[in-house]
Scaffold this motif. Structure first.
Motif, PDB file in Angstrom:
ATOM      1  N   VAL A  91     -11.986   4.327   0.363  1.00 10.41           N
ATOM      2  CA  VAL A  91     -11.042   4.394  -0.743  1.00 10.41           C
ATOM      3  C   VAL A  91      -9.722   3.813  -0.250  1.00 10.41           C
ATOM      4  O   VAL A  91      -9.085   4.377   0.641  1.00 10.41           O
ATOM      5  N   ALA A  92      -9.311   2.683  -0.818  1.00  9.98           N
ATOM      6  CA  ALA A  92      -8.119   1.976  -0.355  1.00  9.98           C
ATOM      7  C   ALA A  92      -6.852   2.724  -0.745  1.00  9.98           C
ATOM      8  O   ALA A  92      -6.790   3.378  -1.783  1.00  9.98           O
ATOM      9  N   ARG A  93      -5.849   2.595   0.098  1.00  2.00           N
ATOM     10  CA  ARG A  93      -4.508   3.067  -0.194  1.00  2.00           C
ATOM     11  C   ARG A  93      -3.599   1.849  -0.328  1.00  2.00           C
ATOM     12  O   ARG A  93      -3.950   0.747   0.077  1.00  2.00           O
ATOM     13  N   ARG A  94      -2.432   2.046  -0.861  1.00  2.00           N
ATOM     14  CA  ARG A  94      -1.518   0.942  -1.130  1.00  2.00           C
ATOM     15  C   ARG A  94      -1.172   0.161   0.142  1.00  2.00           C
ATOM     16  O   ARG A  94      -0.999  -1.062   0.094  1.00  2.00           O
ATOM     17  N   ASP A  95      -1.095   0.829   1.287  1.00  2.00           N
ATOM     18  CA  ASP A  95      -0.739   0.162   2.544  1.00  2.00           C
ATOM     19  C   ASP A  95      -1.796  -0.847   2.995  1.00  2.00           C
ATOM     20  O   ASP A  95      -1.520  -1.689   3.840  1.00  2.00           O
ATOM     21  N   THR A  96      -2.991  -0.774   2.439  1.00  2.00           N
ATOM     22  CA  THR A  96      -4.053  -1.725   2.783  1.00  2.00           C
ATOM     23  C   THR A  96      -3.636  -3.152   2.438  1.00  2.00           C
ATOM     24  O   THR A  96      -4.001  -4.096   3.124  1.00  2.00           O
ATOM     25  N   LEU A  97      -2.838  -3.297   1.402  1.00  2.00           N
ATOM     26  CA  LEU A  97      -2.439  -4.613   0.917  1.00  2.00           C
ATOM     27  C   LEU A  97      -1.578  -5.368   1.930  1.00  2.00           C
ATOM     28  O   LEU A  97      -1.763  -6.564   2.133  1.00  2.00           O
ATOM     29  N   ASP A 102      -5.519  -6.984  11.856  1.00  2.00           N
ATOM     30  CA  ASP A 102      -6.093  -6.424  13.077  1.00  2.00           C
ATOM     31  C   ASP A 102      -5.952  -4.906  13.117  1.00  2.00           C
ATOM     32  O   ASP A 102      -6.832  -4.209  13.604  1.00  2.00           O
ATOM     33  N   ARG A 103      -4.857  -4.377  12.576  1.00  2.00           N
ATOM     34  CA  ARG A 103      -4.701  -2.915  12.507  1.00  2.00           C
ATOM     35  C   ARG A 103      -5.690  -2.297  11.524  1.00  2.00           C
ATOM     36  O   ARG A 103      -6.199  -1.207  11.744  1.00  2.00           O
ATOM     37  N   LEU A 104      -5.942  -3.005  10.433  1.00  2.00           N
ATOM     38  CA  LEU A 104      -6.900  -2.519   9.442  1.00  2.00           C
ATOM     39  C   LEU A 104      -8.300  -2.421  10.052  1.00  2.00           C
ATOM     40  O   LEU A 104      -8.994  -1.415   9.895  1.00  2.00           O
ATOM     41  N   VAL A 105      -8.693  -3.442  10.806  1.00  2.00           N
ATOM     42  CA  VAL A 105     -10.005  -3.441  11.462  1.00  2.00           C
ATOM     43  C   VAL A 105     -10.063  -2.330  12.513  1.00  2.00           C
ATOM     44  O   VAL A 105     -11.059  -1.602  12.606  1.00  2.00           O
ATOM     45  N   ARG A 106      -8.995  -2.179  13.274  1.00  2.00           N
ATOM     46  CA  ARG A 106      -8.952  -1.133  14.307  1.00  2.00           C
ATOM     47  C   ARG A 106      -9.045   0.256  13.673  1.00  2.00           C
ATOM     48  O   ARG A 106      -9.763   1.131  14.166  1.00  2.00           O
ATOM     49  N   ALA A 107      -8.329   0.461  12.566  1.00  2.00           N
ATOM     50  CA  ALA A 107      -8.383   1.758  11.880  1.00  2.00           C
ATOM     51  C   ALA A 107      -9.791   2.047  11.368  1.00  2.00           C
ATOM     52  O   ALA A 107     -10.268   3.182  11.439  1.00  2.00           O
TER      53      ALA A 107
END
Length: 149
Positions: A91-97, A102-107
């Motif tokens: 479930v995406a949050r606004r910060d995903t945008l 690289d941080r998104l993949v790491r998370a």
């Protein structure tokens, strides 16, 4: 070329009842997304992944961009141990945008890794009542703090 039985390519969740069923599973919160996981009890089947972006996260263009970023992050994390026979909903949050990719993949790797290690129920309160006193007041009654006895 034969595919290894231990690592199966994740399938997709597409119908609403599957998404609703996953809501009853484990939830792992993070800064960019919420990861929900449910064990289907079928260890021989490939894991399935679904993506959700609610309307309050932005307009259609922004929601689609968030969904595409999450799909690409899942595609790039081939070494992530998605457990066979499990369903995952991201479930995406606004910060995903605006998050660095690289941080998104790491998370994502961290959250899925946590889900493999974690055996905790969705809510700590399940089957457990609070020891806190009932502080509700009845209409017309006096407050326990100002009662003179």
């Amino acid at each position: 070329m034969a595919q290894d039985d231990t690592i199966k390519k994740p399938g997709r969740l597409k119908i609403r009842p599957d998404f609703l069923a996953v809501q009853k599973g484990t939830r792992l919160r993070g800064p960019y997304f919420l990861l929900e996981m449910l064990d289907r009890g079928k260890p021989g089947e490939a894991p399935r992944i679904g993506f959700t972006v609610t309307r309050k996260q932005g307009n259609a263009v922004e929601r689609n961009r968030m969904r595409r970023r999450l799909k690409e992050a899942v595609r790039l994390t081939t070494g992530v141990p998605f457990k066979p026979g499990h369903d995952y909903v991201i479930v995406a949050r606004r910060d995903t945008l605006n998050a660095p990719f690289d941080r998104l993949v790491r998370a994502l790797r961290e959250r899925v890794g946590e889900s493999v290690d974690r055996k905790r129920p969705r809510s700590i309160r399940d089957g457990h009542t609070s020891a806190a006193p009932d502080n509700t007041r009845t209409p017309g009654g006096t407050s326990p703090a100002i009662r003179n006895e």
